[in-house]
Design an enzyme around this catalytic site. Structure first.
Site, PDB file in Angstrom:
ATOM      1  N   GLU A  91       0.786  -1.283   0.031  1.00  0.00           N
ATOM      2  CA  GLU A  91       0.035  -0.009  -0.052  1.00  0.00           C
ATOM      3  C   GLU A  91       0.783   1.288  -0.144  1.00  0.00           C
ATOM      4  OE1 GLU A  91      -4.236  -1.284   1.867  1.00  0.00           O
ATOM      5  OE2 GLU A  91      -2.503  -1.216   2.976  1.00  0.00           O
ATOM      6  N   CYS A 104       3.424   8.382   1.775  1.00  0.00           N
ATOM      7  CA  CYS A 104       3.931   7.346   2.449  1.00  0.00           C
ATOM      8  C   CYS A 104       4.163   5.902   1.825  1.00  0.00           C
ATOM      9  CB  CYS A 104       2.867   7.146   3.547  1.00  0.00           C
ATOM     10  SG  CYS A 104       3.342   5.669   4.937  1.00  0.00           S
ATOM     11  N   CYS A 111       6.762  -7.817   6.948  1.00  0.00           N
ATOM     12  CA  CYS A 111       7.836  -7.300   7.671  1.00  0.00           C
ATOM     13  C   CYS A 111       8.322  -8.378   8.594  1.00  0.00           C
ATOM     14  CB  CYS A 111       7.585  -5.978   8.343  1.00  0.00           C
ATOM     15  SG  CYS A 111       9.195  -5.206   9.245  1.00  0.00           S
ATOM     16  N   CYS A 115       6.948  -6.214  15.242  1.00  0.00           N
ATOM     17  CA  CYS A 115       6.498  -5.356  16.374  1.00  0.00           C
ATOM     18  C   CYS A 115       5.010  -5.899  16.775  1.00  0.00           C
ATOM     19  CB  CYS A 115       6.274  -4.115  15.977  1.00  0.00           C
ATOM     20  SG  CYS A 115       8.212  -3.436  15.586  1.00  0.00           S
ATOM     21  N   CYS A 118       1.923  -3.833  15.300  1.00  0.00           N
ATOM     22  CA  CYS A 118       1.824  -3.448  13.941  1.00  0.00           C
ATOM     23  C   CYS A 118       1.293  -4.472  12.919  1.00  0.00           C
ATOM     24  CB  CYS A 118       3.286  -3.283  13.368  1.00  0.00           C
ATOM     25  SG  CYS A 118       3.471  -3.020  11.601  1.00  0.00           S
ATOM     26  N   CYS A 359      -1.194   4.586   9.844  1.00  0.00           N
ATOM     27  CA  CYS A 359      -0.215   3.700  10.180  1.00  0.00           C
ATOM     28  C   CYS A 359      -0.537   2.531  10.823  1.00  0.00           C
ATOM     29  CB  CYS A 359       0.744   4.400  11.245  1.00  0.00           C
ATOM     30  SG  CYS A 359       1.681   6.117  10.979  1.00  0.00           S
TER      31      CYS A 359
END
Ligand code: SAH
Ligand code: SF4
Length: 397
Positions: A91, A104, A111, A115, A118, A359
């Site tokens: 995205e 962004c 990933c 985390c 996230c 985010c």
């Protein structure tokens, strides 16, 4: 397979032209056609030497990225989802403001850092994006937005405010690597992408307006400082190793003392005289008075401290996280403690709420190939509940 020209920075494009038996300077013209004019068809490139124009179709291509979906928020934020093959999608989000247009972008599908708070981390890691796939996000957004806003001022910052030439037609003035992925874990592809973004013959963005956000890959923070110093944001999220180990697993490899030392070293190269620390506000986990006080002590320590600004990010909840956003009042009290200690602190406005563009909500359709959900569920079962964890910290301090 012909070469994908979005993969090349100017130096690499010059080498490519040379291989075709053309003068290196032809690369500058070609680069401008691709990035400044958004051309994908070599026959459009009228001022390019005929010999080069004739050779290019057999040896090179400029793939036009096509978004799978486009969502436009009531506040003007636009989110695109791009298919990158193999069941992966990433995205890209455009955030218009009065004095700037920020894009962004994503650097990886998924990933590996994982985390706790996230949603990209919860998907696990699928693969690194190529330079072309990173640059394509900017290429597509810039030219799509120019077409959308042609003849209007909507969503477009005034060029004088951007410190650019008055005849500038650019819509995007700032790029932040705050989409999906850890950019410093895809350094080899991110570095040429940065060079393309900064190049005056391409997007000509100022170093101060391109921000790499990292969870703290210490050796590559040093490498970025030496190779291509742009603005740096460090995702801090906790004032102690005990808590950061739980929230950002990479902390077990690069603990706070090493991270802050790397941030200090980066300042010697940075285009700004501060590092931005991002801090995601998690109810009962990292948002208590003692956390703010510990942060002040850490950041202002004469030996370990670092010149910085703080950006407090209200947590964007997603069900699998089991976490909640701090109350508004708690965020303001936390911000005040930092500000009263002389640390410039902002609370991030959430944008694009109605299209899940904030985010940590950039979920895409990445396949969970690394079984990260199971690992996280196991980890959550041994992690203290948010309230208990705050109590533990009170005892630790
Ligand atoms: N991997 C890099 C950049 C991408 S994440 C990094 O971690 O810095 C960009 C920012 O979004 C980071 O500061 C990250 O901590 C934050 N973030 C991730 N998930 C979030 C969520 N659910 N709510 C609010 N911020 C989040
Ligand atoms: Fe990766 Fe950044 Fe999400 Fe952590 S916050 S999992 S480093 S994308």
């Amino acid at each position: 397979m012909t070469a994908n020209l979005l993969d090349f920075d100017l130096e690499a494009l010059a080498a490519f032209c040379e291989q075709l038996g053309e003068k290196r300077f032809r690369a500058t013209q070609l680069f401008r056609w691709i990035h400044q004019k958004g051309a994908t068809d070599f026959s459009q490139m009228t001022d390019l030497a005929k010999s080069l124009r004739d050779k290019l179709p057999a040896s090179a291509h400029i793939p036009k990225p096509v978004p799978i979906s486009t969502h436009v928020s009531s506040d003007g934020t636009i989110k695109w989802l791009f298919d990158v093959g193999g069941g992966d999608a990433v995205e890209t989000v455009f955030i218009p403001e009065d004095d700037r247009g920020t894009l962004c972008i994503s650097s990886q599908a998924g990933c590996a850092v994982g985390c706790r708070f996230c949603s990209t981390g919860h998907q696990g890691f699928s693969r690194n994006l190529s330079t072309a796939e990173i640059v394509a996000q900017l290429w597509f957004a810039e030219h799509d937005l120019r077409a959308r806003f042609a003849g209007t001022n909507t969503g477009r910052a005034k060029s004088n405010d951007l410190g650019t030439k008055s005849n500038d037609t650019r819509v995007i003035s700032n790029v932040v690597f705050m989409g999906m992925g850890e950019p410093l874990q895809n350094y080899a592809a991110v570095l040429p992408a940065l060079r393309i973004m900064l190049d005056d013959h391409a997007y000509g963005l100022s170093r101060r307006r391109v921000t790499v956000s990292t969870s703290g890959v210490v050796p590559l923070m040093d490498k970025l400082g030496a190779d291509c110093p742009v603005a740096l944001a460090v995702s801090l999220h906790a004032p102690t190793d005990a808590l950061r180990d739980q929230l950002v697993p990479l902390n077990r490899k690069y603990p706070l003392s090493e991270l802050l030392a790397a941030a200090r070293r980066y300042l010697a190269h940075a285009p700004r005289d501060f590092i931005t620390f991002e801090y995601c506000m998690l109810k009962g986990v990292n948002d208590q008075l003692e956390h703010a006080q510990q942060l002040v002590r850490l950041i202002q320590d004469p030996v370990r401290g670092v010149a910085c600004k703080f950006n407090l990010i209200p947590f964007n909840p997603f069900p699998e996280s089991g976490l909640h956003c701090s109350d508004r009042e708690t965020v303001l009290v936390f911000a005040k403690i930092l500000s009263d200690a002389g640390i410039v602190t902002t609370v991030r406005k959430t944008r694009g709420d109605d299209i899940n563009a904030a985010c940590g909500q950039l979920a895409g359709d990445v396949v969970d190939r690394t079984h990260v959900m199971q690992r996280m569920q196991r980890q959550r079962s041994v992690m203290p509940s948010p309230v208990a964890s705050a109590a533990n910290l009170a005892l630790e301090s």
